[in-house]
Motif scaffolding. Structure first.
Motif, PDB file in Angstrom:
ATOM      1  N   LEU A 217       3.702 142.435 124.172  1.00 27.02           N
ATOM      2  CA  LEU A 217       3.416 142.082 122.788  1.00 27.02           C
ATOM      3  C   LEU A 217       2.658 140.759 122.702  1.00 27.02           C
ATOM      4  O   LEU A 217       1.668 140.648 121.981  1.00 27.02           O
TER       5      LEU A 217
ATOM      6  N   LYS B 295      -0.984 141.309 123.966  1.00 27.49           N
ATOM      7  CA  LYS B 295      -1.816 142.013 122.979  1.00 27.49           C
ATOM      8  C   LYS B 295      -2.124 141.124 121.782  1.00 27.49           C
ATOM      9  O   LYS B 295      -3.258 141.109 121.287  1.00 27.49           O
ATOM     10  N   GLN B 296      -1.138 140.367 121.300  1.00 31.13           N
ATOM     11  CA  GLN B 296      -1.379 139.469 120.170  1.00 31.13           C
ATOM     12  C   GLN B 296      -2.410 138.412 120.527  1.00 31.13           C
ATOM     13  O   GLN B 296      -3.277 138.078 119.727  1.00 31.13           O
TER      14      GLN B 296
ATOM     15  N   GLY C 142      -5.094 140.257 118.806  1.00 35.17           N
ATOM     16  CA  GLY C 142      -4.730 139.748 117.492  1.00 35.17           C
ATOM     17  C   GLY C 142      -3.590 140.504 116.849  1.00 35.17           C
ATOM     18  O   GLY C 142      -3.076 140.101 115.822  1.00 35.17           O
ATOM     19  N   GLN C 143      -3.178 141.592 117.483  1.00 37.44           N
ATOM     20  CA  GLN C 143      -2.018 142.334 116.992  1.00 37.44           C
ATOM     21  C   GLN C 143      -1.251 142.942 118.166  1.00 37.44           C
ATOM     22  O   GLN C 143      -1.848 143.379 119.143  1.00 37.44           O
ATOM     23  N   GLY C 144       0.070 142.936 118.050  1.00 36.76           N
ATOM     24  CA  GLY C 144       0.923 143.343 119.159  1.00 36.76           C
ATOM     25  C   GLY C 144       1.018 144.834 119.409  1.00 36.76           C
ATOM     26  O   GLY C 144       1.501 145.257 120.453  1.00 36.76           O
ATOM     27  N   LYS C 145       0.555 145.655 118.489  1.00 34.81           N
ATOM     28  CA  LYS C 145       0.664 147.105 118.658  1.00 34.81           C
ATOM     29  C   LYS C 145      -0.690 147.730 119.022  1.00 34.81           C
ATOM     30  O   LYS C 145      -0.887 148.931 118.854  1.00 34.81           O
ATOM     31  N   ALA C 146      -1.593 146.931 119.531  1.00 27.74           N
ATOM     32  CA  ALA C 146      -2.936 147.422 119.865  1.00 27.74           C
ATOM     33  C   ALA C 146      -2.875 148.439 121.001  1.00 27.74           C
ATOM     34  O   ALA C 146      -2.108 148.274 121.948  1.00 27.74           O
TER      35      ALA C 146
ATOM     36  N   GLN D  59      -8.203 149.256 123.042  1.00 24.51           N
ATOM     37  CA  GLN D  59      -8.611 148.065 122.305  1.00 24.51           C
ATOM     38  C   GLN D  59      -8.454 146.819 123.173  1.00 24.51           C
ATOM     39  O   GLN D  59      -9.287 145.918 123.125  1.00 24.51           O
TER      40      GLN D  59
END
Length: 176
Positions: free
Chosen positions: A107, A110-111, A115-119, A123
């Protein structure tokens, strides 16, 4: 001052690695790849392949620090245990070579990179290619390892990261 970061995406069958240089605010690709353990090998044989492979990467690229992805809890306990053992082998290899080791969850990686943890993985790969100005897309495990190295560069580059590298204890972005 140049920093060379080795990122590791641990796996018991395929262990990704990625090496980047940080010079000021610039990030430069050095190398990436995967350490593959033999099909049907025992746990002990896999651990040896991982340790030897990581030592070879360290000897070849001479990183100054390392970052390792933390294990996530899987629905399959046996798979989680195998991943944990592979991660332990990777951490042992890094520590035996005297590298400081940072740890990041998937997480956090990815963040930091997307920029987001569920990418999705695609991506993350796209952002790795973009951030490092690569001409092609690295193999998935190598891209994940490069993302771990980039996350470490992003988290450790500020004042808190510099204090941690100077020997002070930092936890959760704060001095303790």
């Amino acid at each position: 001052m140049k920093r060379r970061i080795l990122g590791i995406d641990p796996g018991s069958r395929i262990c990704g690695f990625g090496v980047i240089d940080i010079v000021g605010s610039q990030r430069h690709y050095v190398a990436s790849g995967a350490i593959r353990t033999p099909q049907g090998a025992s746990l002990a044989e896999r651990v040896k392949v991982l340790v030897d492979g990581i030592h070879q990467v360290i000897d070849t690229y001479q990183p100054t620090e390392a970052a390792l992805e933390q294990v996530f809890v899987n629905v399959n306990p046996a798979a989680t245990l195998m991943l944990g053992q592979a991660r332990g082998a990777c951490m042992t290899a890094l520590v035996l070579k005297g590298l400081p080791v940072a740890e990041y969850t998937a997480l956090q990686v990815k963040q930091s990179v997307v920029g987001q943890g569920k990418a999705p993985k695609e991506q993350v790969q796209f952002m790795v290619v973009t951030m490092l100005n690569l001409s092609g897309t690295p193999q998935a495990d190598a891209a994940d390892a490069l993302a771990v190295a980039l996350a470490h560069a992003n988290h450790s580059g500020g004042a808190i990261g510099q204090l941690a590298r100077s020997g002070l204890r930092v936890k959760g972005g704060r001095l303790v």
